[in-house]
Design an enzyme around this catalytic site. Structure first.
Site, short mmCIF file in Angstrom:
data_model
loop_
_atom_site.label_atom_id
_atom_site.label_comp_id
_atom_site.label_asym_id
_atom_site.label_seq_id
_atom_site.Cartn_x
_atom_site.Cartn_y
_atom_site.Cartn_z
N ALA A 8 0.85 -1.20 0.00
CA ALA A 8 0.00 0.00 0.00
C ALA A 8 0.88 1.24 0.00
CB ALA A 8 -0.92 0.02 1.22
N CYS A 9 0.56 2.19 -0.88
CA CYS A 9 1.27 3.46 -0.91
C CYS A 9 0.25 4.59 -0.78
CB CYS A 9 2.08 3.61 -2.21
SG CYS A 9 1.08 3.76 -3.70
N PRO A 10 0.69 5.81 -0.50
CA PRO A 10 -0.27 6.90 -0.25
C PRO A 10 -1.26 7.14 -1.38
CG PRO A 10 1.89 7.53 0.54
CD PRO A 10 2.07 6.22 -0.18
#
Length: 504
Positions: A8-10
């Site tokens: 998960a990334c921003p």
């Protein structure tokens, strides 16, 4: 081993899926089975109960808080920034297998070249310090805000494109007053009516930015009971004029209050209603009181000062700011520094000032340069790049045009000392030129596909072209300078995103 992984990334767009692919490739090469849950912008398919029950260990490669993390409480866990999963997936797979072996008493796999105590320490310690946790909380809030900014910004930009800048003075299509909803004059055949409708819907979407930011920062800190005090605190920030800064404070305050309340052991009679009644009630009352009476007005003054400073930027100051933002966008290609510049630009959109719109334009233009420049370099001097790099170069055209800076990562991983300074220089040129030309942007994403909605679009494209040429020329020059007749290009091994960084 049977492994699980969550990435998960921003923004939930590029890093999330590149990390998943890298982990899958590394696990297959190591002889393990892996299932990856990508918590990206397109949603996710959660692990089944059987997959969790059969798993030996899990890798959490994320720069935001992983959703429903309690599912994995019983599993040996390796935590890592999402970018490390892209460039160092084999090491993460090895560590997960080793921890699973430790739990079961089996033999750990032999260490592979290039891994060691220092790297293991780096991965083990990520996410345990307060600074890492704080960044994760803030990035979680930003990740939920971005879709609102994108939808609202594009609709507002479309309203301006269809109706011109005078659209701000057009009456609302729908007016709410005295408890009654009245539809004002709307002519389906009038372009101005459609422009006003688009502008009004976009404005309403923008109104959610600060409450959503605060609510999901609080959610990342203390789970669902913190949502209500976070959203309410964010709305109070809007009403008091505290803006984006107020939303940050409200979210952190709400999360901290709920975390503190959770430390209290309630009587058995209250335990069942704590998460749905007691925690939201007390948390909202405390956060609302503090926001209204203590921090709201000082933060409003700080927000006003920031807005005035941005509006006052001109000449050399604007050029320097554009160059700085360009350097930050290219430095780590989607990492923390890149996200800090991007978050600064998105925060400015809520002020609506002309300079804030110029900053957003400069940030997006600078973020497009690295992949475009490397794609160009692979075409101009193909012999300087390996076959995998040439393939990545073809994909980088679309990634760069779509404002996905991560398209440059495979090149930087293979040759960081030459690639990273080159792309930073080009992005700095583009950021400065975009500010100098006065190009504006109300949408936080979209790349080349939102150019018709950009103020001064031809100059904007010129700035991107100039930076791309600068970076491409520097990459070619630096790679050519270190080569001698008969040598092979740097990184003859695979330079796909799953490959470990190799300097050369």
């Amino acid at each position: 081993m049977k492994l699980l992984a969550v990435t998960a990334c921003p923004t939930g767009i590029a890093h999330t899926y590149m990390a998943a692919e890298a982990l899958e490739v590394a696990a297959e090469e190591a002889g393990h089975e892996i299932v990856v849950e990508t918590q990206g912008s397109a949603g996710s398919t959660p692990f089944t109960e059987a997959q969790i029950a059969e798993a030996d260990a899990i890798i959490l490669a994320a720069d935001v808080e992983v959703r429903d993390k309690d599912r994995f409480a019983h599993l040996p866990t390796v935590t890592s920034p999402v970018k490390k999963a892209i460039g160092g997936a084999p090491a993460l797979i090895e560590q997960a297998a080793a921890r699973a072996a430790d739990r079961t008493g089996g033999a750990a796999p032999a260490a592979s070249p290039g891994t060691g105590a220092a790297q293991d320490m780096d991965v083990k310690q990520f996410g345990t310090g307060f600074g890492s946790r704080l960044r994760g909380w803030l990035m979680t809030g930003v990740s939920y805000v971005i879709p609102f900014v994108a939808a609202g910004g594009l609709l507002i930009a479309l309203g301006f494109a269809l109706g011109g800048y005078q659209i701000t003075e057009a009456p609302d299509i729908v007016s709410i007053g005295d408890g009654n909803v009245s539809t004002l004059t709307f002519d389906p055949g009038s372009l101005t009516s459609w422009a006003a409708l688009s502008f009004q819907i976009g404005g309403l979407a923008f109104g959610f930015l600060v409450p959503v930011l605060a609510g999901f920062i609080a959610y990342a800190m203390a789970d669902r009971p913190a949502l209500v005090p976070g959203f309410v605190g964010g709305m109070i920030a809007v009403q008091t004029g505290a803006g984006f800064l107020g939303g940050l404070v409200a979210g952190l305050l709400a999360g901290a209050v709920i975390m503190g309340l959770k430390l209290w052991q309630p009587p058995r009679a209250l335990a069942g209603i704590m998460p749905v009644l007691v925690l939201p009630l007390i948390g909202t009352a405390v956060v609302g009181t503090v926001m209204f009476l203590v921090v709201g007005q000082p933060l409003a003054a700080a927000t006003t000062g920031l807005t005035n400073w941005l509006n006052g930027l001109s000449g050399t100051n604007a050029l320097l700011l554009g160059a700085l933002l360009g350097l930050m966008m290219a430095f780590d290609m989607g990492g923390p520094v890149n996200k800090a510049a991007y978050a600064f630009a998105v925060a400015g959109l809520s002020t609506g000032s002309e300079t804030a719109l110029m900053i957003m334009a400069a940030v997006m233009a600078a973020g497009m340069v690295p992949p475009l420049a490397l794609a160009l370099a692979t075409v101009v001097r193909k012999n300087l790049f390996t076959k995998p790099e040439q393939e990545n170069g073809r994909a980088a055209w679309l990634l760069g045009a779509s404002f996905i800076t991560e398209g440059a990562i495979p090149f930087a991983a293979a040759d960081p000392l030459r690639v990273i300074p080159s792309i930073m220089a080009g992005s700095a040129v583009t950021g400065s030129l975009s500010m100098a030309f006065g190009s504006t942007l109300r949408a936080p994403h979209g790349g080349i596909f939102v150019v018709p909605l950009i103020g001064n679009p031809f100059a904007y494209l010129l700035a991107i072209v100039a930076g791309t040429l600068v970076s491409a020329a520097l990459v070619i020059g630096l790679k050519s300078a270190r080569r001698t007749p008969g040598t092979e290009p740097a990184g003859t091994a695979s330079t796909t995103p799953a490959a470990a960084p190799v300097t050369g």
